[in-house]
Design a protein around this motif. Structure first.
Motif, PDB file in Angstrom:
ATOM      1  N   UNK A 226      13.565   1.587   5.556  1.00 39.25           N
ATOM      2  CA  UNK A 226      12.755   2.683   6.137  1.00 39.25           C
ATOM      3  C   UNK A 226      13.097   2.089   7.661  1.00 39.25           C
ATOM      4  N   UNK A 227      12.515   0.352   8.000  1.00 40.46           N
ATOM      5  CA  UNK A 227      13.252  -0.374   9.498  1.00 40.46           C
ATOM      6  C   UNK A 227      14.027  -0.298   9.326  1.00 40.46           C
ATOM      7  N   UNK A 228      15.174  -0.727   8.879  1.00 40.83           N
ATOM      8  CA  UNK A 228      16.907  -0.095   8.888  1.00 40.83           C
ATOM      9  C   UNK A 228      16.728   1.105   9.319  1.00 40.83           C
ATOM     10  N   UNK A 229      16.649   2.422   8.789  1.00 37.28           N
ATOM     11  CA  UNK A 229      17.033   3.170   9.534  1.00 37.28           C
ATOM     12  C   UNK A 229      16.319   3.675  10.976  1.00 37.28           C
ATOM     13  N   UNK A 230      15.298   3.065  11.525  1.00 36.15           N
ATOM     14  CA  UNK A 230      14.410   3.196  11.882  1.00 36.15           C
ATOM     15  C   UNK A 230      15.381   2.401  13.770  1.00 36.15           C
ATOM     16  N   UNK A 231      15.544   0.871  13.296  1.00 34.73           N
ATOM     17  CA  UNK A 231      16.748  -0.061  13.699  1.00 34.73           C
ATOM     18  C   UNK A 231      17.956   1.015  13.990  1.00 34.73           C
ATOM     19  N   UNK A 232      18.131   1.532  13.359  1.00 34.44           N
ATOM     20  CA  UNK A 232      19.977   2.336  13.578  1.00 34.44           C
ATOM     21  C   UNK A 232      19.473   3.433  14.929  1.00 34.44           C
TER      22      UNK A 232
ATOM     23  N   UNK B 108      19.806   5.149   5.295  1.00 32.96           N
ATOM     24  CA  UNK B 108      19.142   4.005   5.013  1.00 32.96           C
ATOM     25  C   UNK B 108      18.427   5.175   4.851  1.00 32.96           C
ATOM     26  N   UNK B 109      18.034   5.639   5.100  1.00 32.51           N
ATOM     27  CA  UNK B 109      16.585   6.668   4.519  1.00 32.51           C
ATOM     28  C   UNK B 109      16.683   6.961   3.413  1.00 32.51           C
ATOM     29  N   UNK B 110      17.813   7.661   3.286  1.00 35.12           N
ATOM     30  CA  UNK B 110      18.554   7.951   1.351  1.00 35.12           C
ATOM     31  C   UNK B 110      17.927   6.865   0.201  1.00 35.12           C
ATOM     32  N   UNK B 111      18.741   5.515   1.254  1.00 33.29           N
ATOM     33  CA  UNK B 111      18.134   4.624   0.235  1.00 33.29           C
ATOM     34  C   UNK B 111      17.130   4.310  -0.125  1.00 33.29           C
ATOM     35  N   UNK B 112      16.194   4.339   0.992  1.00 34.56           N
ATOM     36  CA  UNK B 112      14.899   3.626   1.125  1.00 34.56           C
ATOM     37  C   UNK B 112      13.857   4.660  -0.654  1.00 34.56           C
TER      38      UNK B 112
ATOM     39  N   UNK C  21       0.340  -1.186  -0.046  1.00 35.34           N
ATOM     40  CA  UNK C  21       0.308   0.086  -0.090  1.00 35.34           C
ATOM     41  C   UNK C  21       1.251   1.486   0.294  1.00 35.34           C
ATOM     42  N   UNK C  22       1.067   2.174  -1.128  1.00 33.57           N
ATOM     43  CA  UNK C  22       1.503   2.947  -0.960  1.00 33.57           C
ATOM     44  C   UNK C  22       1.659   4.889  -0.292  1.00 33.57           C
ATOM     45  N   UNK C  23      -0.157   4.470  -0.122  1.00 29.77           N
ATOM     46  CA  UNK C  23       0.197   5.397   1.430  1.00 29.77           C
ATOM     47  C   UNK C  23       0.346   5.244   2.424  1.00 29.77           C
ATOM     48  N   UNK C  24       0.597   3.739   2.988  1.00 26.23           N
ATOM     49  CA  UNK C  24       1.190   3.131   4.020  1.00 26.23           C
ATOM     50  C   UNK C  24       2.932   3.331   3.615  1.00 26.23           C
ATOM     51  N   UNK C  25       3.369   3.270   2.905  1.00 27.48           N
ATOM     52  CA  UNK C  25       4.592   3.777   2.575  1.00 27.48           C
ATOM     53  C   UNK C  25       5.154   5.106   2.732  1.00 27.48           C
ATOM     54  N   UNK C  26       4.163   5.669   2.108  1.00 26.90           N
ATOM     55  CA  UNK C  26       4.249   7.333   1.917  1.00 26.90           C
ATOM     56  C   UNK C  26       4.185   7.676   3.675  1.00 26.90           C
ATOM     57  N   UNK C  27       3.835   7.785   4.605  1.00 25.01           N
ATOM     58  CA  UNK C  27       3.342   7.393   5.611  1.00 25.01           C
ATOM     59  C   UNK C  27       4.212   7.032   6.624  1.00 25.01           C
TER      60      UNK C  27
ATOM     61  N   UNK D 191       7.383   9.723   8.733  1.00 21.09           N
ATOM     62  CA  UNK D 191       7.513   9.369  10.123  1.00 21.09           C
ATOM     63  C   UNK D 191       9.086   8.922  10.147  1.00 21.09           C
ATOM     64  N   UNK D 192       9.713   8.422   9.566  1.00 20.28           N
ATOM     65  CA  UNK D 192      10.699   7.698   9.560  1.00 20.28           C
ATOM     66  C   UNK D 192      11.825   8.713   9.528  1.00 20.28           C
ATOM     67  N   UNK D 193      11.601  10.031   8.074  1.00 18.10           N
ATOM     68  CA  UNK D 193      11.948  11.358   8.133  1.00 18.10           C
ATOM     69  C   UNK D 193      12.402  12.287   9.236  1.00 18.10           C
ATOM     70  N   UNK D 194      11.170  12.277  10.192  1.00 20.06           N
ATOM     71  CA  UNK D 194      11.192  13.598  10.956  1.00 20.06           C
ATOM     72  C   UNK D 194      11.702  12.675  11.984  1.00 20.06           C
TER      73      UNK D 194
END
Length: 62
Positions: free
Chosen positions: A54-60, A34-38, A4-10, A14-17
């Motif tokens: 995005x998951x890797x960025x959160x983990x970092x 990781x965010x830039x790679x996403x 779902x692209x809405x979920x990914x965009x959201x 969130x990760x960018x913030x």
């Protein structure tokens, strides 16, 4: 596989913030990588890679 692209965009927003609000240091640097790679994967319409990065960025940041 398309997610779902809405979920990914959201999630990207969130990760960018989270990355932007993190204190300067190695964790923040890794999260931004990781965010830039996403972002690149998102532009290439690779939803699986986008979610992974995005998951890797959160983990970092954890």
């Amino acid at each position: 596989m398309k997610l779902n692209t809405n979920t990914i965009s959201e999630k990207m927003k969130s990760v960018k913030a989270s990355c932007g609000g993190a204190p300067f240091g190695e964790k923040r640097t890794q999260a931004w990588r990781h965010y830039n790679a996403a972002e690149a994967a998102h532009k290439a319409n690779d939803d699986i890679k986008t979610k992974y990065e995005l998951d890797a960025a959160r983990e970092a940041l954890a």
